[in-house]
Every structure is written in C-alpha cells, then in structure tokens.
Design an enzyme around this catalytic site. Structure first.
Site, PDB file in Angstrom:
ATOM      1  CB  SER A 112       2.035 -28.041   4.810  1.00  0.00           C
ATOM      2  OG  SER A 112       1.844 -28.016   6.184  1.00  0.00           O
ATOM      3  CG  HIS A 113       5.327 -26.433   7.339  1.00  0.00           C
ATOM      4  ND1 HIS A 113       4.769 -27.625   6.930  1.00  0.00           N
ATOM      5  CD2 HIS A 113       6.654 -26.624   7.364  1.00  0.00           C
ATOM      6  CE1 HIS A 113       5.731 -28.502   6.747  1.00  0.00           C
ATOM      7  NE2 HIS A 113       6.878 -27.923   6.988  1.00  0.00           N
ATOM      8  CG  ASP A 276      -0.124 -25.391   8.782  1.00  0.00           C
ATOM      9  OD1 ASP A 276      -1.342 -25.329   9.034  1.00  0.00           O
ATOM     10  OD2 ASP A 276       0.389 -26.343   8.173  1.00  0.00           O
ATOM     11  CG  ASP A 278      -2.158 -27.373   5.133  1.00  0.00           C
ATOM     12  OD1 ASP A 278      -1.375 -26.965   6.010  1.00  0.00           O
ATOM     13  OD2 ASP A 278      -2.313 -28.583   4.881  1.00  0.00           O
ATOM     14  CG  ASP A 280      -2.312 -29.537   8.281  1.00  0.00           C
ATOM     15  OD1 ASP A 280      -1.545 -28.571   8.426  1.00  0.00           O
ATOM     16  OD2 ASP A 280      -2.066 -30.497   7.511  1.00  0.00           O
ATOM     17  NE  ARG A 281       3.065 -28.758   9.928  1.00  0.00           N
ATOM     18  CZ  ARG A 281       4.348 -29.005   9.880  1.00  0.00           C
ATOM     19  NH1 ARG A 281       5.187 -28.248  10.560  1.00  0.00           N
ATOM     20  NH2 ARG A 281       4.823 -29.986   9.141  1.00  0.00           N
ATOM     21  CE  LYS A 375      -0.073 -31.626  10.430  1.00  0.00           C
ATOM     22  NZ  LYS A 375       0.259 -32.465   9.291  1.00  0.00           N
TER      23      LYS A 375
END
Ligand code: G16
Length: 540
Positions: A112-113, A276, A278, A280-281, A375
C-alpha cells in the site's frame, strides 16, 4: 512438471489489517513467499479448475513473487490465472477483475502506502470471490496453516512473459495477461457523467493529480487525460517505479506536502488529488482547502446522487470506528442506515454484499462504494469531479456549505511511528485496565462521559471482533480514540484519533480546536511517558 518442495514454517506470517506486510529482505528468505502463498491455498477449498487473479502495485520484488504465484497456482490446480500486464493491477482494479470475470479469488501484491525498494516494504494479500479482502476467519486459517506448513507445490514452467497482452498455456493452466486499465476505465465510465466532467475541463478547470510514481499513474493518464480531456500534464508522476522514486507513496499532508503547498498557493489549480502505492487511497485538496478523509466521505455521501451510478440514492453508509461522525449526520438526514465497523476494509464486505451500505469510508484516506469491494482512490476523485461539474461550485464552497448544513467535525490523527512494541502494548493494556474508572472523571478540563474498547458484531454473519480500539467519549460529543496500527513493518505505530463537533464555529484552526483533547489523551494514556516521544511523527 510439478514439484513438492519441503519447507519449514516461519512464525511471523500473521496477516495484519490488510494482508502480510514485511520488509523485502524478510520476504526474500528461503521459501518465505512460497510458504505464505501455499498457506493461502491450503486455507481455501474448491478452487480446482477455477480462476485466480494476480497483480501488484509494481513495487520492488513484485515481478519475482508474481512468477512464483503463477507457478504455484498451476501446481495447486487452478485452471486459469489472469495477470495484469507487467504484473500491474491497482487494488481496486484487481477487485473489479475478480468480480467481473467471476474468479475464485485473487492475490494482490502490495504494501500500500508503505515505501518500496530493496530494504523497504512488500506485501501479499488474498481477496475472495466478491473482490474484497479475505475476512478474519480466512486470514486466521492462513496464519494457522503457516505455522505448520511442511511443503509447497510449484510447477516448473520457467519465467512466464508478463509483458505481452494475450493468452497462453503454462503447466497445464491458462495464463491470460490483461490490460490493467481497460476494465477499470469502463467501470468508471459506467458510474460517472463523463460528458459533464469533459465539459468542466473544457471550461478551463485546472486539476493536479499526483500518482506518486505508484500504480495509479497509467489509470489516471488514461481516464483523466485520454478519456476526460484534461490537459496533458494534469496527471503527474505517472510511471510506476519499484521504489516510488524514493518517496513514501502515501497521499497525506506529509508525503504529498508539495501538492498541499501548491493548492494553498496564489496560482493554485482548482482541484488537487493524489493516491497511494496500490491506488486504493485518495487525497483531496481543493484550492485553499484540505478536505479530511472523514469530511470527504460525508460530502461524497451527501452528493452522490448527482452521479449517474448513484442517482437512485444510497442504501446506507459505513465508516470505520476511528473515522469522524461527519457521515453519520448525512445518513441521519437521508434517513438511511449508518454502520460503524473496526478499521480494515474487510469489515465492509458483508454490508456491501448484503446491500446494507452503498458508500464506505475510513479516516485513513480510503473511500469506496459497492462498485468493487476495495476502497478506490480514483473513484473518489472522479466522484468529486462529477459533483464539481454538476454543482458548478468550488470544492471550498461545497465543503463550507456542507459544514453550514451539518456542522463541522474537527478531526485529526496523530501517529507515533516505530515506537518500541513492548512500550506500546504496555500503554494499551494499562489504559484498558483504567477504562472502567474513567467515566465521570475530569481531565484537562473535560468531563469523560464514557470509555470502552470497541467491539463489533457483524450484523450479517454475527461474527464478533473485539479490542478494536479504545474510545474515550467526552461530554458534548468530543472523543479520542487510541489503537495500534496493523499495517506497520517496524516496531509499533500508535494512532491517536481526535474529534470535536462544532455546530456553528466553523472556521477554527483544526489543531487549536483539538488541543485540549490532545492534552486529555496524553493525561489519560501517558503517551509521552510510555513512548518517550514529546510529539507525534505524523499529524494528518
Ligand atoms: C489498510 C486497510 C484500511 C486501514 C488502513 C490503516 O489500508 O485496508 O482499512 O484503515 O490500512 O490501518 P492501520 O490503522 O491498522 O494501519 P491500506 O491502504 O494500507 O491497505
């Protein structure tokens, strides 16, 4: 040829808030990734001949693990894998492909982030057939299996070519390499009024989208510039890099500060956004106004009917417990259900599948809807654009009017990163013991009304998740929440979430408005004493 390889278990493969996340050198240990992937397959049943989706955010070690995953899927009896070209699939795009092609599930490779690179973070997450993160009963089974695993199965298929779109056979299994963007872009076109957004850009609307050299780059270029006609250069840093250009692909006010500064400047574009690692944010900044993720959820929920995909209204709204209650006021006004879940997108899955919620959101920069089961960063940006195009007002006007209607939930999160794990656990356990004695007492001039450790009973399947964050509620509706992050890879990250509701004083400085609550939290929990820190590492 299929080989069965003997292995010994690792004791640290417990999936966290969002899959297994570790430093790359941990994943590079002998059989480490293989053990985890085999543990995932062993925890599942009934996938023989079925389809598995595999993709990742392009971070360092992505390609290597994708090769292993494809060869292991073949050896374990999957009939087909669908892989994003170059090993790339954003998390929401992977969720969409799982759903659209009725796959059995998917492996998403991402941290992710978190930063990427040879000494940074990597991760593997399993998503189920609804496209969403595996629920706890599956992640618990994966962890249990990882502690006893003695062998894994892998097919000798050599390196498969992930760079050419097309379909071929490998180890008795079909491999389909797909364009990572196409299906996702079509889904977005089906939800939003692209004509209205195109007209917005034609009117001279200026936008800055920062893909942070992460997975969203190709998606943003195709959708914003090619399909919506935004000027070239609207989407920036669009080439996914294995180390994200040496930065944290975390769209917050620290790691996307350049965007914030630009949006507060004299010649700011009309609208700024970022996503981010991947995809999703999301980060939303209007000209002259940062929109907190909690406020963004509330504004999107209140205005979603302006987009074609949501014109019939919302069935309900769900938010994670630490997210502010701004969306609750919208749900109340709309007369729809409001659900408060533990942190972790996986907890929204049942509510979405059951048609109880349409829009979900989290304070950690995550917003999404029932279009996928993750998300979705670009989705949030496009919904904002759709709303801006229809209302023909600025983001600042829209947010200000929202506060005038609903009041304002001042909100901030203070993170203490890489704290000694024992100290962090001690803080939480001592605070937990004190909870019964807190109601009725006064701290930093504030009276405590209630205090508990959040426990969630899933209204669909009745499963119970305990110890999901300590809440201290004050008279007047303010609160502080303390919990330990489940996504860090070094030490512990202590999160302090602070919230205060104001019906009419709408233009206070956020940190000033929350200062007495921050003092109260330190007095109650002894944050400085336990962590040895005199201030948080990150304030968002
Ligand atoms: C993950 C989860 C989110 C969660 C976030 C932060 O996001 O999917 O539901 O809110 O982590 O979790 P924590 O507070 O435990 O660190 P992502 O974007 O990292 O996959």
């Amino acid at each position: 040829m299929i080989r069965t390889v003997e292995t010994t278990p690792y004791s640290d493969q417990k999936p966290g808030t969002s899959g297994l996340r570790k430093k790359v050198p941990v994943f590079q240990q002998a059989n480490y990734a293989e053990n985890f992937i085999q543990s995932v397959f062993d925890a599942l049943a009934g996938f023989s001949g079925q389809t598995l989706v595999i993709g990742g955010d392009g971070r360092y070690y992505n390609r290597e693990v994708i090769q292993k995953a494809v060869a292991m899927a073949a050896a374990n009896g999957f009939g087909k894998v669908i892989v994003g070209q170059g090993g790339i699939l954003s998390t929401p795009a992977a969720s969409n492909i799982i759903r659209k092609y009725k796959a059995f599930g998917g492996l998403i490779l991402s941290a992710s982030h978190n930063p990427g690179g040879p000494n940074e973070d990597f991760g593997i997450k399993y998503n189920i057939g609804n496209g969403g993160p595996a629920p706890e009963k599956i992640t618990d089974a994966i962890f249990a299996r990882s502690k006893t695993i003695s062998s894994y199965r892998i097919a000798d298929i050599g390196e498969v070519d992930l760079d050419q779109i097309g379909t071929f056979e490998a180890g008795g299994m079909t491999v389909e390499v797909v364009d990572p963007v196409k299906d996702y872009a079509e889904l977005m076109e089906s939800l939003f009024d692209f004509d209205a957004i195109r007209a917005l850009f034609r009117r001279g609307f200026r936008m800055a989208f920062d893909a942070m050299h992460a997975v969203t780059g190709p998606y943003a270029k195709e959708i914003l510039e090619n399909r919506l006609g935004a000027p070239a250069g609207t989407a920036r840093k669009c080439v996914p890099l294995p180390d994200f250009g040496g930065h944290h692909p975390d769209p917050n006010l620290v790691h996307a500060k350049h965007l914030y500064d630009e949006m507060m400047g004299a010649d700011a574009p009309d609208f700024g956004a970022a996503s981010d690692g991947d995809g999703d944010r999301n980060l939303i900044i209007g000209r002259g106004i940062f929109v907190t993720p909690s406020d963004s959820l509330a504004v999107l929920a209140a205005n979603a009917h302006l987009a074609p995909g949501y014109k019939g209204g919302l069935k309900g709204i769900a938010r994670s417990m630490p997210t502010s209650a701004a969306a609750d006021r919208v749900a109340e006004k709309l007369g729809i259900g409001m659900y408060e879940t533990p942190t972790g997108w996986k907890f929204f899955g049942n509510l979405l599948d059951a048609g109880m919620a349409t829009i979900c959101g989290e304070e950690s920069a995550g917003t999404g809807s029932d279009h996928v089961r993750e998300k979705d960063g670009l989705w949030a940006v496009l919904l904002w654009l759709n709303i801006l195009a229809v209302r023909k007002e600025s983001a600042k006007e829209i947010v200000t009017k929202h506060w005038q209607t609903f009041g304002r939930n001042y909100y901030s999160r203070h993170d203490y990163e890489e704290v000694d794990s024992d100290a962090a656990n001690r803080l939480v356990s001592q605070l937990r013991e004190r909870l019964p004695s807190l109601p009725g007492t006064e701290v930093a001039g504030l009276r405590i009304e209630n205090a508990d450790d959040f426990s969630y009973r899933d209204p669909v399947d009745g499963s119970v998740s305990k110890n999901q964050g300590i809440r201290v509620m004050f008279e007047g509706g303010s609160r502080v929440v303390i919990r330990l992050s489940g996504t860090g890879t070094a030490g512990a990250t202590l999160r302090l979430y602070v919230e205060r509701y104001e019906g009419s004083r709408l233009d206070l400085d956020t940190q000033e408005a929350l200062a007495d609550l921050v003092r109260a939290a330190d007095e109650i929990a002894g944050i400085r004493r336990h962590t040895g820190r005199d201030k948080p590492s990150v304030i968002t």
